[in-house]
Each structure stands twice: as structure tokens, then as C-alpha cells.
Design a protein around this motif. Structure first.
Motif, PDB file in Angstrom:
ATOM      1  N   ILE A 391       0.837  -1.197   0.000  1.00  0.00           N
ATOM      2  CA  ILE A 391       0.000   0.000   0.000  1.00  0.00           C
ATOM      3  C   ILE A 391       0.872   1.247   0.000  1.00  0.00           C
ATOM      4  O   ILE A 391       0.716   2.135  -0.839  1.00  0.00           O
ATOM      5  CB  ILE A 391      -0.946  -0.012   1.215  1.00  0.00           C
ATOM      6  CG1 ILE A 391      -1.885  -1.221   1.128  1.00  0.00           C
ATOM      7  CG2 ILE A 391      -1.741   1.274   1.295  1.00  0.00           C
ATOM      8  CD1 ILE A 391      -2.707  -1.447   2.371  1.00  0.00           C
ATOM      9  N   GLU A 392       1.825   1.315   0.965  1.00  0.00           N
ATOM     10  CA  GLU A 392       2.726   2.460   1.024  1.00  0.00           C
ATOM     11  C   GLU A 392       3.633   2.518  -0.201  1.00  0.00           C
ATOM     12  O   GLU A 392       3.865   3.584  -0.782  1.00  0.00           O
ATOM     13  CB  GLU A 392       3.581   2.396   2.289  1.00  0.00           C
ATOM     14  CG  GLU A 392       2.823   2.650   3.581  1.00  0.00           C
ATOM     15  CD  GLU A 392       2.170   1.391   4.142  1.00  0.00           C
ATOM     16  OE1 GLU A 392       2.219   0.339   3.470  1.00  0.00           O
ATOM     17  OE2 GLU A 392       1.589   1.471   5.240  1.00  0.00           O
ATOM     18  N   ALA A 393       4.133   1.359  -0.611  1.00  0.00           N
ATOM     19  CA  ALA A 393       5.101   1.331  -1.715  1.00  0.00           C
ATOM     20  C   ALA A 393       4.472   1.642  -3.062  1.00  0.00           C
ATOM     21  O   ALA A 393       5.158   2.100  -3.982  1.00  0.00           O
ATOM     22  CB  ALA A 393       5.786  -0.036  -1.772  1.00  0.00           C
ATOM     23  N   ASN A 394       3.171   1.410  -3.174  1.00  0.00           N
ATOM     24  CA  ASN A 394       2.500   1.606  -4.460  1.00  0.00           C
ATOM     25  C   ASN A 394       1.495   2.745  -4.442  1.00  0.00           C
ATOM     26  O   ASN A 394       0.561   2.774  -5.241  1.00  0.00           O
ATOM     27  CB  ASN A 394       1.829   0.289  -4.888  1.00  0.00           C
ATOM     28  CG  ASN A 394       2.854  -0.783  -5.216  1.00  0.00           C
ATOM     29  OD1 ASN A 394       3.552  -0.690  -6.218  1.00  0.00           O
ATOM     30  ND2 ASN A 394       2.972  -1.781  -4.356  1.00  0.00           N
ATOM     31  N   PRO A 510       5.569  -4.884 -11.067  1.00  0.00           N
ATOM     32  CA  PRO A 510       5.793  -3.496 -10.634  1.00  0.00           C
ATOM     33  C   PRO A 510       5.536  -3.289  -9.147  1.00  0.00           C
ATOM     34  O   PRO A 510       6.244  -2.527  -8.487  1.00  0.00           O
ATOM     35  CB  PRO A 510       4.821  -2.683 -11.494  1.00  0.00           C
ATOM     36  CG  PRO A 510       3.807  -3.663 -11.963  1.00  0.00           C
ATOM     37  CD  PRO A 510       4.508  -4.966 -12.090  1.00  0.00           C
ATOM     38  N   PHE A 511       4.518  -3.974  -8.600  1.00  0.00           N
ATOM     39  CA  PHE A 511       4.229  -3.840  -7.170  1.00  0.00           C
ATOM     40  C   PHE A 511       5.363  -4.437  -6.339  1.00  0.00           C
ATOM     41  O   PHE A 511       5.795  -3.865  -5.342  1.00  0.00           O
ATOM     42  CB  PHE A 511       2.908  -4.537  -6.845  1.00  0.00           C
ATOM     43  CG  PHE A 511       1.759  -4.076  -7.686  1.00  0.00           C
ATOM     44  CD1 PHE A 511       1.305  -2.772  -7.620  1.00  0.00           C
ATOM     45  CD2 PHE A 511       1.128  -4.948  -8.560  1.00  0.00           C
ATOM     46  CE1 PHE A 511       0.238  -2.343  -8.393  1.00  0.00           C
ATOM     47  CE2 PHE A 511       0.073  -4.527  -9.339  1.00  0.00           C
ATOM     48  CZ  PHE A 511      -0.380  -3.216  -9.258  1.00  0.00           C
ATOM     49  N   LEU A 554       3.097  -9.507  -3.351  1.00  0.00           N
ATOM     50  CA  LEU A 554       2.011  -8.827  -2.648  1.00  0.00           C
ATOM     51  C   LEU A 554       2.239  -8.803  -1.140  1.00  0.00           C
ATOM     52  O   LEU A 554       1.891  -7.834  -0.468  1.00  0.00           O
ATOM     53  CB  LEU A 554       0.677  -9.511  -2.951  1.00  0.00           C
ATOM     54  CG  LEU A 554      -0.583  -8.784  -2.487  1.00  0.00           C
ATOM     55  CD1 LEU A 554      -0.733  -7.440  -3.206  1.00  0.00           C
ATOM     56  CD2 LEU A 554      -1.818  -9.641  -2.735  1.00  0.00           C
ATOM     57  N   VAL A 555       2.836  -9.869  -0.614  1.00  0.00           N
ATOM     58  CA  VAL A 555       3.032  -9.999   0.835  1.00  0.00           C
ATOM     59  C   VAL A 555       4.518 -10.073   1.147  1.00  0.00           C
ATOM     60  O   VAL A 555       5.255 -10.842   0.517  1.00  0.00           O
ATOM     61  CB  VAL A 555       2.312 -11.251   1.370  1.00  0.00           C
ATOM     62  CG1 VAL A 555       2.622 -11.473   2.849  1.00  0.00           C
ATOM     63  CG2 VAL A 555       0.807 -11.118   1.173  1.00  0.00           C
ATOM     64  N   ASN A 556       4.946  -9.296   2.133  1.00  0.00           N
ATOM     65  CA  ASN A 556       6.330  -9.345   2.589  1.00  0.00           C
ATOM     66  C   ASN A 556       6.599 -10.655   3.306  1.00  0.00           C
ATOM     67  O   ASN A 556       5.735 -11.165   4.036  1.00  0.00           O
ATOM     68  CB  ASN A 556       6.609  -8.192   3.552  1.00  0.00           C
ATOM     69  CG  ASN A 556       6.101  -6.852   3.039  1.00  0.00           C
ATOM     70  OD1 ASN A 556       4.924  -6.552   3.200  1.00  0.00           O
ATOM     71  ND2 ASN A 556       6.959  -6.072   2.422  1.00  0.00           N
ATOM     72  N   VAL A 557       7.783 -11.216   3.114  1.00  0.00           N
ATOM     73  CA  VAL A 557       8.141 -12.470   3.780  1.00  0.00           C
ATOM     74  C   VAL A 557       7.997 -12.335   5.294  1.00  0.00           C
ATOM     75  O   VAL A 557       7.496 -13.234   5.970  1.00  0.00           O
ATOM     76  CB  VAL A 557       9.580 -12.889   3.404  1.00  0.00           C
ATOM     77  CG1 VAL A 557      10.072 -14.023   4.305  1.00  0.00           C
ATOM     78  CG2 VAL A 557       9.639 -13.331   1.942  1.00  0.00           C
TER      79      VAL A 557
END
Length: 635
Positions: A391-394, A510-511, A554-557
Motif C-alpha cells: 500500500i505504502e510502496a505503491n 511493478p508492485f 504482494l506480501v512481505n516475507v
């Protein structure tokens, strides 16, 4: 005479205790197989199963190399010495009088070997480690497996043994000859071969489980923008499998009692949990009077009692005697955890509100608690348990949803199937429009002021909101917890950066790239409620450092492994109880603690099948692992 009897007794006792000059009992009765050797248990098993009698009266010759004839014979005996399906012998160097004649014919008829040529088997040729593992893999019907390759001497593609070796490594059948080498061309010893065969019986469930039948139903809960069995889109493009396969259909052909729920694609974890409860119980969806008042939407939603359009998801009862196994992908993980928490604790807010407002009617049993034994196990697949930086990164969720749904609609060709994707937002007064495309529906929802209610997946997926959700959810001592997560980014030392790798779904590239570059602090505040009921919540800020950069698109490790929360106002982190295991199967998982499986080289969509670029057999094989773990814990 008495002295002789005493001496005999003492001698016998010394031998039994292994204290007499190196005369300890050897495994399998072989003098050259010492107790404590890595292959000792395997040799003992092989003798008991009549797979081998050794090379002499009291020798096994563990370090002797094994021939192709011996390898096939061992494998044939381990499989129960079956009769070959085809009695035709294609090999000129395999005599009918040879001890290995029947095993070779069996191996050929089962597709385990084609020989070294069309007319030769080369029975006396030494079998290599690569050949041995491949024979075993083929005997188990070539189960597909995608895993990180730890071996520098095993190519990622092109070698006949690559998949076999990765499969054997993942299930603990082999650990290689070192941490980074498998030595595929080295001769395979007798000790190694019986150990491979023993470990497949011990560690690989496919050798013993002929059905994926569980004791209790398995409920699949989809993630963000997902759909399930109630949606008309599902028969054309199943969420669980996408364009690769139909996971639910495959699992059912394997005996699984499995169902795909349909909850609000962009609804909050609370609303989705209420919808899931209604579907499993066969009742009207009750979002709670207090919750509905706070967020400015209707209290009641769809009716799953069977009186109208929708019926109960599962055919049987759901209670303490008939629990379910929850499997949530992505935001389905938060949905499942929220449902379990409500079942256990209920809602103090709902109870207090209903006591003060008896005119609202009866409280939903979901909010009264005391139902923790209605869930047997909970499995999270690539779940953003601690939120996500996309959300923040995109630069905002709205843009993300617009882009994602536009591309998703284009790729899967929704145009011929207009009106079959439903966002289930009737309780917000947003009714589905017949004939509307997915893009039109999304655009209409976001222009309606839906996000101003602060009751959606958008808010719940933020890191700040996730921290508050996690703070209220406790681990349940009698529930089994499993977690799977993936990563398709890699660290490049030359640039000192994390970047998406070449297997990442192009839709997510891109995300993922932006997430790889992002470093920053969360806002530390968010709004709850709608209109005059709204208020600001303050939580400790999370500093997203480089540990947050690896991701699955989409999800951080760091978020996909296990949940954590803040214990105080200064941000002291408390992690959920967890244990990381090294193999994809855990036969003795404990309750009340996350069993976290090894990182998979998957992007976020791979867990659900993905679009165009995944192998359906590999996807189904992954869900076999998921079901094996549920079965082994008793679910």
C-alpha cells in the motif's frame, strides 16, 4: 559347576549391555553395521521387510557400491514384490534365470526405467546416486515438486534427475553429500540405497496415504478480490487453481471433504468472518449491531439458510463434535483467524450493546464466545498477518485495485462473463448491477464512498491496522496452526538491492519491485468508524527496514511467516509462538503454536494456481502437502 554358571551369567549380561570388548549388538545382525550409524535403522528395516539378506552370514557391506540390478531388486521388494504388468523382456542382457529378472520386468512395466538402450539394461553397471533417486521418484509416480535448489551440482533444468532430487531433498529422503552438493554421478552405496528406501516409508506420506480424506471438512477461504463456490465465475475460472487446474475438483477425486467459501472480496476481516460463520452454520449473516452502527452499514446480510438464493456451505453440522479445518489464502488467513477469535471470545462490544439495546433483538451466537473447539486446525497460505507494504510502496490501495482488476479482467477475459463476479456489498447499500463488468463494478464501488466507512480489506491490510487486529487475537491451545509462505525476489550483491526474480507473475512485477525498494515508517494512526461515529486510533509506528523488502509480489516475507503484535505503546514486539521446520510434512505438529514450513519459491498467485505460468500438477501437489499435514494432526 556353580562357578561356570556364574561366569556364563556375567558373560551374557556383559554382552547384553554392550560392555564386552566391542561385542555390542550390530543392527540387523550384521557385524559391519554398528549401532548409531546413519543407516543402522534403515538396514534393520530392510532385513525385517526381506528387502536384503546382506552379502554374507553376518555382513551387509554398507560401503559397497550397488549395481542397477541390485537397486531395482531392492525397490521391487520394498514395493511388495508385485507381478509385472507386462511379461515381455526387451533386454538381451537380462536372463530369465537371473535373480533380478522379475524386478527388471516390473520396473520397465511401471516406467521406472527404460534401460540404458532399447535392448540393454546393463544390470552389472554401478548405479549412480542420480539414477537411484530417480528410480524411487518414478516408483512414486513422479510427484512434481518446486523447491529451492540447494545443490550447486544439480542443474535447475535439463537433467533427468533434477525434479527427483529436489523432491527427495524436500521430504528428507536425502540431505545430499554436503549442504551444497548432491554428487549425482557418484556411485550409490548399499547403505545409501536402503536409507533412501527407508526414509521414503518414514517421511513421505504419499507412500502410505492413498486418500486425502480428513476427519473433518476443510474450508478454503479466498483472499483479496477472490471468489468461491457461490460465485458464477468459479466454474469457468476457479479461484483455487485459476488457469492452471481446479484444485477443489482434484482434491475431491482424491477423497477430500473440501469446500470453497465465498466471502466479500474487499470486505474487512470482521465482515468476512461473519459471512463465513453464516455460510458454515446455514443462517443469516449478522455483522453485529454495534459493529454495523459504528461503520454505518446494515446489520444483516445474506441468508444462507436455504430459504432463498443461498444454502449452507457444508452438508453436515458444525459444532464442537463436528469441527472444521480452515485454510486461508492471503487475506483469507486474517479472515480465518478473526473467525476463530470470535468463536472463542465472542465480542464484549456486541454483548454490551445488545444488553443496552434489547430492541435490536437476539445477539448472534458468534458474538457470545465459548466455541473454540469448533475449529480443529488453521492453515495460513501467504497470509499478510502483519500487514503489507504494497500500500505504502505503491501509493495507495485504490490505484492498486484499479490496476489489478483492469489487468485481471483483461487476462482472464471477463467480457463474455459479465455480471458473474459479485463484491457482496449489499449491507453498504451497493447492489450488484446485472451485466456490469468487473472494471465497472470496481469503479462504481470506489466512487460510492465505500472507503469512507473504514470497514474494508484496504484498512485491515495496512500494517498499523494489522497490529491492532493481532493484539486481540490469542493463540488457542487446542488448535493446530500451519503457515506456508513464498518469495520470488532475490538479493543482488552487485547493486545491494532486492529485486523480483524472473519467475514472478508479470502482473505483480511493478508492485513487487516497489516493495523491494521501500523503506519507511507507517503513519501510526488510522480511522475507525463512519461519519459521526468515527474516531482516530493511535498505535506505535512500524519502521519498515530492509527486512521488509523480500516479498512474493504482494506480501512481505516477514509478514507471511507468523503474526506478531505490539505489547505496549513504545512498540515492543511480541511474536506468536512458532516453530520452523525443514521439511514440507510435519507428522507430530504440536497444538497452540505455528508450525512454519520452509519458504517456497512461489509468488502470491502461485499458492492459488496463478495465471498461465504455473504447472497444474505442481499446484495440486502443494495442496497434497497441505492436506497431509491436516491428516497427520488428526484433522
Amino acid at each position: 559347576m556353580k562357578t561356570k554358571r556364574i561366569f556364563s551369567f556375567v558373560l551374557t549380561l556383559l554382552l547384553a549391555m554392550g560392555l564386552f570388548g566391542g561385542m555390542a549388538f550390530a543392527a540387523g545382525g550384521f557385524a559391519d553395521v554398528p549401532d548409531g550409524a546413519y543407516y543402522a535403522d534403515a538396514v534393520q528395516w530392510a532385513v525385517e521387510k526381506k528387502i536384503t539378506n546382506g552379502t554374507g552370514p553376518n555382513t551387509f557391506s554398507p560401503d559397497a557400491t550397488c549395481t542397477r540390478a541390485e537397486m531395482v531388486t531392492f525397490l521391487w521388494r520394498a514395493s511388495g514384490s508385485p507381478t509385472p504388468k507386462d511379461a515381455k523382456n526387451p533386454f538381451t542382457d537380462v536372463s530369465p534365470s537371473a535373480y533380478y529378472y522379475t524386478p527388471v520386468l516390473w520396473a520397465v512395466s511401471e516406467g521406472i526405467t527404460n534401460g540404458t538402450s532399447a535392448t540393454t539394461f546393463s544390470p552389472d553397471k554401478t548405479v549412480s546416486r542420480a539414477e537411484a533417486v530417480t528410480f524411487i521418484w518414478r516408483d512414486d509416480k513422479c510427484p512434481p515438486y518446486v523447491d529451492v535448489n540447494p545443490y550447486q551440482d544439480v542443474p535447475n533444468a535439463g537433467a533427468f534427475y533434477t525434479t527427483a532430487v529436489l523432491w527427495a531433498n524436500a521430504y528428507g529422503i536425502t540431505n545430499g553429500t554436503s549442504a551444497t552438493t548432491f554428487s549425482p554421478n557418484d556411485p550409490c552405496t548399499r547403505a545409501q540405497i536402503v536409507t533412501f528406501l527407508w526414509r521414503i516409508q518414514e517421511f513421505y506420506p504419499g507412500s502410505e496415504l492413498t486418500s486425502l480424506k480428513t476427519n473433518y471438512p476443510v474450508i478454503l477461504v479466498h483472499g483479496l478480490l477472490g471468489w468461491g463456490s457461490y460465485d458464477d465465475l468459479n466454474p469457468y475460472i476457479p479461484y483455487w487453481g485459476m488457469t492452471a487446474c481446479d484444485v477443489v475438483d482434484h482434491l475431491r477425486t482424491c477423497g477430500a471433504d473440501v469446500y470453497a467459501a465465498s466471502v466479500g472480496p474487499i470486505s474487512s476481516a470482521w465482515d468476512r468472518a461473519c459471512e463465513l460463520y453464516a455460510q458454515l452454520k446455514g443462517t443469516v449473516t449478522d455483522y453485529g449491531a454495534a459493529h454495523a452502527k459504528l461503520h454505518g452499514h446494515d446489520r444483516f446480510g445474506r441468508d444462507y439458510s436455504g430459504k432463498g438464493q443461498f444454502s449452507k456451505l457444508i452438508p453436515g453440522p458444525w459444532d464442537s463434535q463436528h469441527p472444521v479445518n480452515l485454510v486461508g489464502h492471503s487475506f483469507g488467513g486474517a479472515t480465518s483467524r478473526t473467525l476463530l477469535d470470535l468463536l472463542v471470545d465472542g465480542s464484549a462490544e456486541e454483548q454490551a450493546y445488545m444488553k443496552a439495546h434489547p430492541e435490536e433483538g437476539a445477539i448472534s451466537p458468534l458474538f457470545t464466545g465459548g466455541k473454540g473447539d469448533w475449529v480443529y486446525s488453521l492453515t495460513a497460505l501467504a497470509a499478510p498477518s502483519n500487514g503489507t507494504t504494497f500500500i505504502e510502496a505503491n501509493h495507495g490501495f485504490t490505484d492498486f485495485v484499479e490496476d489489478l482488476t483492469r489487468e485481471l479482467g483483461r487476462i482472464i477475459g471477463l467480457t463474455p462473463f459479465k455480471g458473474i463476479y459479485d463484491l457482496q456489498l449489499e449491507h453498504f447499500g451497493i447492489q450488484p448491477v446485472p451485466g456490469a463488468s468487473l472494471q465497472e463494478t470496481i469503479r462504481r464501488v470506489w466512487s460510492s464512498g465505500f472507503d469512507e466507512h473504514h470497514d474494508s480489506a484496504y484498512q485491515d491490510l495496512t500494517i498499523d491496522r494489522s497490529m491492532l487486529i493481532n493484539q486481540d487475537i490469542e493463540m488457542q491451545p487446542n488448535v493446530y496452526y500451519f503457515s506456508y509462505y513464498g518469495c520470488r525476489t532475490e538479493y543482488q550483491a552487485a547493486t545491494d538491492k532486492w529485486v523480483p526474480n524472473n519467475r514472478l507473475q508479470i502482473l505483480a512485477y511493478p508492485f513487487s519491485y516497489n516493495m523491494c525498494q521501500y523503506i519507511g515508517d507507517t503513519a501510526g494512526t488510522f480511522v475507525r468508524g463512519y461519519g459521526d461515529e468515527s474516531y482516530t486510533v493511535t498505535v506505535p509506528k512500524t519502521h519498515c527496514d530492509r527486512s521488509w523488502q523480500p516479498n512474493d509480489g504482494l506480501v512481505n516475507v516477514v509478514s507471511g511467516r507468523w503474526p506478531y503484535h505490539f505489547a505496549d505503546s513504545i512498540g515492543t514486539i511480541v511474536e506468536d509462538a512458532h516453530r520452523e521446520v525443514t521439511t514440507p510434512i510435519e507428522r507430530n505438529a504440536p497444538q497452540g503454536i505455528w508450525t512454519v514450513f520452509p519458504e517456497r519459491p512461489y509468488d502470491h498467485l502461485t499458492f492459488m494456481g496463478s495465471i498461465f505460468n504455473e504447472n497444474g500438477k505442481e499446484v495440486n501437489a502443494f495442496y497434497h502437502d497441505v492436506f497431509y499435514n491436516i491428516i497427520f494432526c488428526g484433522g
